[in-house]
Write a protein that holds these residues in place. Structure first.
Motif, PDB file in Angstrom:
ATOM      1  N   ILE A 127       0.926  -1.329  -0.266  1.00 11.35           N
ATOM      2  CA  ILE A 127       0.101   0.021  -0.038  1.00 11.35           C
ATOM      3  C   ILE A 127       0.697   1.352   0.099  1.00 11.35           C
ATOM      4  CG2 ILE A 127      -1.192   1.322   1.341  1.00 11.35           C
ATOM      5  CD1 ILE A 127      -2.763  -1.535   2.045  1.00 11.35           C
ATOM      6  N   LEU A 128       1.943   1.377   0.991  1.00 13.53           N
ATOM      7  CA  LEU A 128       2.718   2.451   0.846  1.00 13.53           C
ATOM      8  C   LEU A 128       3.452   2.242  -0.191  1.00 13.53           C
ATOM      9  CD1 LEU A 128       4.817   4.772   2.293  1.00 13.53           C
ATOM     10  CD2 LEU A 128       6.358   2.927   3.256  1.00 13.53           C
ATOM     11  N   ILE A 129       4.234   1.194  -1.426  1.00 13.03           N
ATOM     12  CA  ILE A 129       4.666   2.154  -2.432  1.00 13.03           C
ATOM     13  C   ILE A 129       3.298   2.630  -3.518  1.00 13.03           C
ATOM     14  CG2 ILE A 129       5.707   0.451  -4.362  1.00 13.03           C
ATOM     15  CD1 ILE A 129       6.950  -1.711  -2.289  1.00 13.03           C
ATOM     16  N   LEU A 130       2.337   1.514  -3.617  1.00  9.80           N
ATOM     17  CA  LEU A 130       1.080   2.102  -4.272  1.00  9.80           C
ATOM     18  C   LEU A 130       0.787   3.379  -4.314  1.00  9.80           C
ATOM     19  CD1 LEU A 130      -1.126  -1.390  -4.349  1.00  9.80           C
ATOM     20  CD2 LEU A 130       0.526  -0.245  -6.359  1.00  9.80           C
ATOM     21  N   SER A 131       0.799   3.834  -2.618  1.00  8.15           N
ATOM     22  CA  SER A 131       0.687   5.384  -2.626  1.00  8.15           C
ATOM     23  C   SER A 131       1.638   6.139  -2.775  1.00  8.15           C
ATOM     24  CB  SER A 131       0.576   5.748  -0.999  1.00  8.15           C
ATOM     25  OG  SER A 131      -0.263   4.386  -0.420  1.00  8.15           O
ATOM     26  N   ILE A 132       2.613   5.519  -2.779  1.00  7.60           N
ATOM     27  CA  ILE A 132       4.099   6.447  -3.343  1.00  7.60           C
ATOM     28  C   ILE A 132       3.935   7.120  -5.151  1.00  7.60           C
ATOM     29  CG2 ILE A 132       5.820   7.381  -3.481  1.00  7.60           C
ATOM     30  CD1 ILE A 132       6.729   5.197  -1.303  1.00  7.60           C
ATOM     31  N   VAL A 133       3.628   5.744  -4.944  1.00 11.83           N
ATOM     32  CA  VAL A 133       3.546   6.170  -7.208  1.00 11.83           C
ATOM     33  C   VAL A 133       2.503   6.830  -7.546  1.00 11.83           C
ATOM     34  CG1 VAL A 133       3.316   4.485  -8.850  1.00 11.83           C
ATOM     35  CG2 VAL A 133       4.549   4.199  -7.561  1.00 11.83           C
ATOM     36  N   TYR A 134       1.406   6.954  -6.824  1.00 11.35           N
ATOM     37  CA  TYR A 134       0.008   7.242  -7.254  1.00 11.35           C
ATOM     38  C   TYR A 134       0.318   8.775  -6.854  1.00 11.35           C
ATOM     39  CZ  TYR A 134      -4.931   9.211  -7.035  1.00 11.35           C
ATOM     40  OH  TYR A 134      -6.020   9.612  -7.555  1.00 11.35           O
ATOM     41  N   THR A 135       0.493   8.794  -5.278  1.00  8.66           N
ATOM     42  CA  THR A 135       0.399  10.783  -5.332  1.00  8.66           C
ATOM     43  C   THR A 135       1.745  11.619  -6.356  1.00  8.66           C
ATOM     44  OG1 THR A 135       2.038   9.682  -3.550  1.00  8.66           O
ATOM     45  CG2 THR A 135       0.130  10.678  -3.387  1.00  8.66           C
ATOM     46  N   ALA A 136       3.055  10.804  -6.520  1.00 10.41           N
ATOM     47  CA  ALA A 136       4.304  11.238  -7.678  1.00 10.41           C
ATOM     48  C   ALA A 136       2.980  11.906  -8.458  1.00 10.41           C
ATOM     49  CB  ALA A 136       5.264   9.521  -7.739  1.00 10.41           C
ATOM     50  N   LYS A 137       2.489  10.284  -9.003  1.00 12.82           N
ATOM     51  CA  LYS A 137       2.357  10.382 -10.831  1.00 12.82           C
ATOM     52  C   LYS A 137       1.053  11.821 -10.702  1.00 12.82           C
ATOM     53  CE  LYS A 137       1.911   6.017 -12.922  1.00 12.82           C
ATOM     54  NZ  LYS A 137       0.915   4.622 -13.519  1.00 12.82           N
ATOM     55  N   GLU A 138       0.347  12.107  -9.658  1.00 18.46           N
ATOM     56  CA  GLU A 138      -0.617  12.984  -9.634  1.00 18.46           C
ATOM     57  C   GLU A 138       0.251  14.646  -9.417  1.00 18.46           C
ATOM     58  OE1 GLU A 138      -3.454  13.085  -6.762  1.00 18.46           O
ATOM     59  OE2 GLU A 138      -4.980  12.117  -8.132  1.00 18.46           O
ATOM     60  N   GLY A 139       1.205  13.801  -8.657  1.00 18.84           N
ATOM     61  CA  GLY A 139       2.555  15.852  -8.351  1.00 18.84           C
ATOM     62  C   GLY A 139       2.508  16.018 -10.085  1.00 18.84           C
ATOM     63  N   ASN A 140       2.651  14.787 -10.982  1.00 22.82           N
ATOM     64  CA  ASN A 140       3.081  15.472 -12.184  1.00 22.82           C
ATOM     65  C   ASN A 140       2.389  15.722 -13.297  1.00 22.82           C
ATOM     66  OD1 ASN A 140       5.769  14.631 -11.817  1.00 22.82           O
ATOM     67  ND2 ASN A 140       5.522  13.087 -12.540  1.00 22.82           N
TER      68      ASN A 140
END
Lengths: 267, 236
Positions: A254-267
């Motif tokens: 869940i942590l890895i997915l959260s980091i990836v998701y928020t990073a994508k949304e940030g871009n």
């Protein structure tokens, strides 16, 4: 502990946790703290901690800052581990994780919820004098922080805090605290006068909660219920082999997915 | 720094509940006692003293990670009842920063509250004994003694945290009751831990007590020189 930064985060954040109402987040915090209290398994505590780090990622604030603020109790947890040392590294790890997890829960609450909202939620269960005292302490805190900051700067500039002159430093610092106290009293007197003019009779009125239960509230409460249910389940059915380890693996994913998701949304 | 920086879930539930119960009773008593005061004027004072305590608690004195509480200053300026209320507020707020567990707020209030209450009465006693020109010394000595006593309460709490109350009651009823090897080993270890703690605390905290005593004395001396009306509030 950077009180001003915490206040800034609470008032300027834009995440679902910031949008959720204070009662929902208090319920979330209470459920996670209850999980910490009932859990004695190292891996499960680590899983809860990792889940909270995911929550910290979702706040869209500086995760490093949040974790650093919440790491303060670790110093005292180490002292407690040393004092109660019984030769078990696992027990030491459990104590450390309990301290870090509970602190992270509270820090996530306060970086996403302005203090007045927390006090407002607590109003029904607190006596009036304590509720009003909490509000006025919060208000005075920022005034005093600024004054203390100015005091320290002033003392340094005028040579009041110099290396290797500890006794003189203590004397100057104490006089400074006394000065801050008196200045604070003066401000309080003026503030009291303003409050009187505006009809203060011993009770500070608080805004009522909107009472609407949004999707953000649901997400916050559901996260708390999930963490508590898993902790309770594993405590109750403790015989399930490696259950804590499985929970940790899920939390890490869940942590890895959260980091990836928020990073994508940030871009 | 005599309060408990113990994490949530480490102390036994009965002890945590006892702390909350004790705090609730003492708070109810304090609120009852301050009812006769003009609270509209006193509540802002509670705010400023509580805020000052929080500011000082967030300033660790390097390299000892020690911080001053100013609980005795609160006791002397606010009086014992208002100071106890102020300390509960401080404990609640700092627990929200993760500075000690939220479940140990009750026990923390008892420990630090005792410091403020004892400090106030000891200050009055020393002031009578030493005369009016010694507010600095009176408050400083009062702070040191209060801290020693509150640290003793802390040691008692930690000792109680290790002792299973059922075991104590059983042992008192039947002094020759047979203990299991594990229990005996555990008690011996716990006894050693408490001994180690007391020795460590005495060595490390003695410096802290002196420092807090000096700072309290100097702050009260400074305040009494400029605003003597702030010292010795209505006795509550």
């Amino acid at each position: 502990m950077d009180v001003a930064l915490i206040d800034y985060y609470a008032n300027h954040g834009k995440s679902f946790l910031h949008s959720a109402a204070a009662p929902s987040k208090l319920l979330f915090s209470a459920l996670v703290i209850a999980s910490v209290v009932i859990t004695e398994e190292f891996y499960l505590l680590l899983a809860i901690y990792v889940s909270l780090v995911s929550m910290a990622v979702w706040t869209r604030l500086s995760v490093t800052k949040i974790i650093t603020i919440a790491a303060y109790p670790a110093i005292f947890a180490i002292l407690f581990v040393i004092v109660t040392w019984d030769g078990s590294l696992l027990r030491a790890g459990v104590i450390m994780l309990k301290a870090l997890t509970a602190a992270l829960t509270m820090v996530i609450l306060i970086v996403t919820t302005p203090y007045p909202d927390v006090f407002k939620t607590l109003k029904p269960i607190l006596p009036g004098i304590i509720h009003d005292g909490l509000y006025l302490t919060y208000r005075s805190l920022f005034v005093l922080l600024e004054m203390t900051d100015e005091l320290v700067k002033g003392l340094k500039v005028r040579g009041g805090l110099t290396k290797k002159k500890y006794l003189r430093n203590i004397a100057n610092f104490s006089s400074g605290i006394g000065l801050v106290l008196i200045k604070g009293f003066d401000i309080t007197e003026k503030y009291y006068g303003v409050m009187k003019v505006r009809g203060y009779t011993g009770k500070i009125a608080a805004d009522k909660n909107s009472g609407r239960f949004s999707t953000d509230d649901l997400r916050a409460v559901a996260s708390g219920i999930l963490i508590f249910s898993v902790s309770l389940g594993i405590k109750h059915y403790g015989s399930i082999d490696k259950s804590g380890l499985y929970a940790l693996i899920v939390a890490a994913i869940i942590l890895i997915l959260s980091i990836v998701y928020t990073a994508k949304e940030g871009n | 720094m005599s309060h408990l920086h113990i994490p949530d879930g480490v102390l036994p539930g009965w002890l945590v509940l006892a702390g909350w119960l004790c705090t609730a009773v003492l708070l109810a008593f304090c609120i009852y006692r301050v009812k006769r005061l003009e609270l509209t004027r006193k509540i802002p004072l509670i705010g400023i003293i509580s805020a000052l305590m929080i500011v000082c608690m967030t300033l660790p004195i390097i390299p000892f990670a020690y911080h001053v509480n100013l609980s005795v200053v609160a006791g002397i300026i606010l009086g014992p009842a208002l100071a106890f209320i102020s300390i509960f507020i401080v404990d609640l707020i700092i627990a929200m920063f993760g500075h000690g567990g939220i479940t140990v707020v009750g026990l923390n209030t008892v420990v630090i509250g005792s410091e403020a209450v004892l400090g106030y009465y000891l200050f009055l006693m020393f002031k009578i004994l030493m005369g009016n020109y010694s507010v600095g010394w009176s408050s400083g000595i009062a702070a040191v003694i209060s801290l020693i006593l509150s640290t003793s309460i802390l040691v008692l709490v930690l000792y109680a945290a290790h002792v299973n109350p059922d075991l104590v009651i059983d042992t008192e009823k039947e002094p020759h009751i047979e203990s299991t090897t594990h229990e005996t080993e555990s008690n011996v270890k716990n006894g050693l831990s408490i001994n180690v703690f007391v020795k460590t605390a005495l060595a490390l905290l003695a410096f802290g007590w002196m420092l807090e005593g000096v700072i309290t004395g100097l702050v009260i001396k400074y305040v009494s020189g400029i605003r003597p009306d702030l010292i010795e509030p209505d006795t509550t």
